[in-house]
Design an enzyme around this catalytic site. Structure first.
Site, PDB file in Angstrom:
ATOM      1  CE1 TYR A 123      36.889  52.503  40.060  1.00 19.55           C
ATOM      2  CE2 TYR A 123      37.029  54.259  38.452  1.00 19.55           C
ATOM      3  CZ  TYR A 123      37.622  53.235  39.164  1.00 19.55           C
ATOM      4  OH  TYR A 123      38.945  52.953  38.978  1.00 19.55           O
ATOM      5  CE  LYS A 170      41.232  39.746  48.101  1.00 17.40           C
ATOM      6  NZ  LYS A 170      42.570  39.197  47.876  1.00 17.40           N
ATOM      7  CG  ASP A 203      44.646  38.375  45.414  1.00 17.69           C
ATOM      8  OD1 ASP A 203      43.640  37.880  44.865  1.00 17.69           O
ATOM      9  OD2 ASP A 203      44.900  38.198  46.615  1.00 17.69           O
ATOM     10  CG  ASP A 227      40.383  52.179  36.114  1.00 16.98           C
ATOM     11  OD1 ASP A 227      40.948  52.295  35.010  1.00 16.98           O
ATOM     12  OD2 ASP A 227      40.248  53.124  36.909  1.00 16.98           O
TER      13      ASP A 227
END
Ligand code: NAD
Length: 333
Positions: A123, A170, A203, A227
């Site tokens: 972002y 991740k 995930d 988000d």
């Protein structure tokens, strides 16, 4: 007397903001609202969707509450929401997620809080076309921003008597960027031995949340995962109509619902005002008005539980203003 900046926003923003204002005022807390406009409607006049007077007002009052602002997709101006967070260095996005009696969901015992880093990651807006067929976005993660968001999450856990912080990442794939975020969270966790710390790959986190959300307490997330998980969790707890949020920095705080401007419902007095009303509960706590915060929360929860005066998304037929009226009636006792 508190002075608070009110940014009604666009789409459904003005109608839910008005409902929230009436509910808050009914508690008797004295507030002078400084109403300022941002978004597409002021673009023509000021050449920017976030004019300087909006920033000045929030800086002066230190507290603001806002309705959603529409962001054009794929073209046009950059998000007012992202710009506001960046300009005011509102580095924390706080999104509590909890079950409410009367809201039909798959789970009944959710009580978790998303602490999302609000200023960097994908972002940061560092993107470009390398050539006409190739686009590039840079994922920026710094030690400083990772440190301050991790500290906030642990301090919040201590203050709110929560037990566990789960860092979401991740880092198996993005070893440098997400690796830095995770490594920093681990280091900060060492200073809070009373709070349990663990981490989850994003995930796997999604699967865990849709199977056993009750196992989670505080989720510490970089911007993008935070988000996405916010909407996932809002869905778990009954939808966007009831999900509140806050953007917090060292100087100022801006409270706002998780949902957007839902343009197709604008001006119809149809949507649920709960998300912005519960955002005002967070705001009232933030300004030290704990009793009023409790009144607004309890009255809203009672109206939802009764199911008589609720909006379509909660299975009712009430309009935005009728639901607000019912909450005001409960506050009056
Ligand atoms: P949205 O949240 O506006 O709407 C998605 C759907 O959720 C709606 O069609 C509606 O079915 C439901 N919904 C949302 N709010 C509701 C409410 N209060 N009561 C009942 N149902 C509700 O998401 P979108 O359509 O992806 O975004 C629309 C615009 O809002 C976009 O321009 C987006 O950029 C902007 N947006 C702004 C903010 C913000 O200002 N903080 C946040 C998210 C999206």
């Amino acid at each position: 007397m508190h002075k608070i900046t009110l940014i009604p926003g666009d789409g459904i923003g003005p109608e839910i903001s008005e409902a929230m204002r009436r509910v808050v005022e009914s508690t008797g807390v004295e507030i002078e609202w400084e109403k300022v406009e941002a978004g597409a409607d002021v673009m023509d006049k000021y050449g920017t969707p976030l004019p300087e007077y909006v920033l000045k007002s929030v800086r002066r009052n230190k507290v603001a509450i806002k309705g959603p602002v529409t962001t054009p997709v794929g073209k046009g101006f950059r998000s007012v929401n992202v710009a506001l967070r960046k300009e005011l260095d509102l580095y924390v996005c706080l999104r509590p997620v909890f079950s409410l009696e009367g809201v039909k969901t798959r789970f009944e015992n959710i009580d978790l809080v998303i602490v999302r880093e609000n200023t960097e990651d994908l972002y940061a807006g560092i993107e470009r076309m390398i050539d006409k067929d190739t686009a590039e976005s840079i994922k920026l993660i710094t030690r400083g921003a990772s440190e301050r968001i991790a500290k906030f999450a642990f301090n919040y856990a201590v203050k709110e008597k929560r037990k566990k912080v789960t860092a979401v990442h991740k880092a198996n794939i993005m070893k440098f960027s997400d690796g830095l975020f995770l490594e920093t969270a681990k280091k900060i966790a060492e200073n809070y031995p009373q709070i349990q710390f663990e981490d989850r790959i994003v995930d796997n986190m999604c699967m865990q949340l849709v199977q056993k959300p009750e196992l989670y307490d505080i989720l510490l997330c970089p911007n993008l995962y935070g988000d996405i998980l916010s909407d996932l969790c809002a869905g778990l707890a009954g939808g966007l109509g009831i999900a509140p949020g806050a953007n917090i920095g060292d100087e100022c705080a801006v409270f706002e619902p998780v949902h957007g401007s839902a343009p197709k419902y604008a001006g119809q007095n149809k949507v649920n005002p709960t998300a912005i009303i519960l955002s005002s509960v967070l705001m009232l706590k933030h300004i030290g008005e704990k009793e009023a915060a409790g009144k607004v929360f309890n009255a809203t929860a009672a109206v939802i539980k009764e199911k008589k005066n609720v909006t379509y998304d909660l299975g009712g037929t009430a309009g935005t203003s009728e639901m607000a009226d019912a909450i005001i009636k409960k506050i009056a006792g």
